[in-house]
Design an enzyme around this catalytic site. Structure first.
Site: not given
Length: 384
Positions: A51, A103, A175, A200
């Site tokens: 982690r 978005y 972004d 993406k």
């Protein structure tokens, strides 16, 4: 030649990467492990629990930092997990100014998750920087930018917004999912944080869900690394490997996405049954001159409205497509079509999304890297 001297097309392949120490593997191995042996309590080879850090994820984070010309990269379980970490820099009473055309998942995260913890969000069109300045007050801590925006392809002047942020001692996050670092590098234009849905274009093959942050400042990076580790929304080694592999072909894929996008935008612009086309490369697109200045090319994301702005016609078009696939997401090698009002932006109230132009008849295309004539033929038969 030092890594900093490498041009972008070389950085995507070599940036931040070294052969694996164990056996000299050229591609970073998938370290499918949760924990690491220690020689004495607290003494190890830099890794203790996955982690906190994993060698495959480290390789991805180094590559992310390199292609965005940053110093520190962080990889997350999704783009929204990366955004979540950024907003966790803030506290109750703090305010965020965000573009209003963003978005739907970002809007949902801001409004339905973080607002109830006392963080206030202002949504505004950012094409004119003066409108952002009017909202700044003593509680403002962050300006959140998308450019080009999703799905209206609005272009925001990153240099001007960064100057405004710096003069008011605010953080600026961008972004950069639609543009990718191939087309624009927000850190070079003054942003503090760059965010990606690496699902993406960076991954590029519609087979992984990953998010990313890149920063230059060490103190800011330390805060974000703490949040990443404390909250635990990290991506696994296999996901890291897939995005690393995708990044290595980002430059050649983006070149084709841009070439195909240009031809399809021009085809739609001339089509008698299409009312409006949104693509930053069109000369009459809002802030086209800014796009021309801050982007290398204009990308493969296009939105359009059929003549008459009929929901029925829009649904008919997306249902008839054969080469384009009707699906959520974007940025893969295959071409996708979406209906934002009922898919990606369904979480935004109708009156709110329509203010920014996301009408029921809007169709969004993620133009892939297929033969462009096949894509145009497919659109021709679907539009009729």
């Amino acid at each position: 030649m030092s890594e900093k001297e490498l041009r972008f097309n070389s950085k995507v392949i070599h940036g931040g990467q070294k052969p694996d120490k164990a056996y000299g593997a050229v591609m970073p191995p998938i370290y499918q492990t949760s924990t690491y042996a220690q020689t004495s309590p607290g003494e190890h080879k830099g890794y203790e629990y996955s982690r906190s850090a994993n060698p495959t994820r480290t390789a991805l984070e180094n590559a992310l930092a390199s292609i965005e010309n940053g110093n520190f990269g962080l990889a997350f379980a999704s783009g929204l997990a990366a955004m979540d970490a950024v907003i966790k820099l803030l506290g109750p009473g703090d305010e965020v100014i965000s573009t209003n055309d963003l978005y739907g998942g970002s809007y949902r995260l801001f409004r339905q998750i973080f607002e109830k913890y006392g963080i206030k969000f202002h949504f505004i069109g950012m094409q004119e920087v003066s409108k952002i300045a009017a909202l700044i007050n003593s509680n403002t801590k962050l300006i959140w930018v998308e450019t080009p925006t999703n799905p209206m392809m609005n272009v925001i002047d990153l240099k001007a917004v960064s100057e405004l942020a710096k003069s008011n001692k605010l953080l600026m996050a961008v972004d950069n999912t639609f543009a990718t670092p191939y087309l624009q590098q927000p850190l070079e234009l003054g942003a503090d944080i760059v965010m990606h849905s690496a699902t993406k274009y960076l991954g590029g093959h519609s087979d992984v869900v990953v998010g990313a942050l890149v920063v230059k400042d060490a103190a800011l990076a330390e805060k974000l690394y703490f949040i990443q580790n404390a909250s635990g929304a990290i991506c696994g080694p296999m996901d890291s490997f897939l995005v690393l592999r995708g990044i290595k072909t980002l430059h050649v894929r983006m070149q084709r996405h841009c070439e195909n996008g240009k031809q399809i935008a021009e085809f739609l612009l001339e089509h008698p049954k299409i009312e409006k086309v949104y693509w930053p490369g069109l000369k009459d697109h809002p802030n086209h001159e800014i796009a021309k200045k801050q982007m290398k090319a204009y990308g493969g994301m296009i939105s359009f409205v059929p003549k008459g702005s009929s929901l029925k016609d829009a649904i008919s078009i997306v249902e008839k497509l054969k080469v384009f696939t009707l699906a959520e997401s974007l940025g893969g090698v295959e071409s996708l079509a979406g209906h934002p009002a009922s898919m990606t932006h369904a979480s935004i109230p109708k009156n709110e999304r329509e203010k920014s132009g996301v009408v029921d008849s809007l169709i969004r295309l993620s133009v892939g890297i297929e033969d462009v004539q096949d894509l145009i033929s497919d659109l021709e038969q679907a539009i009729g």
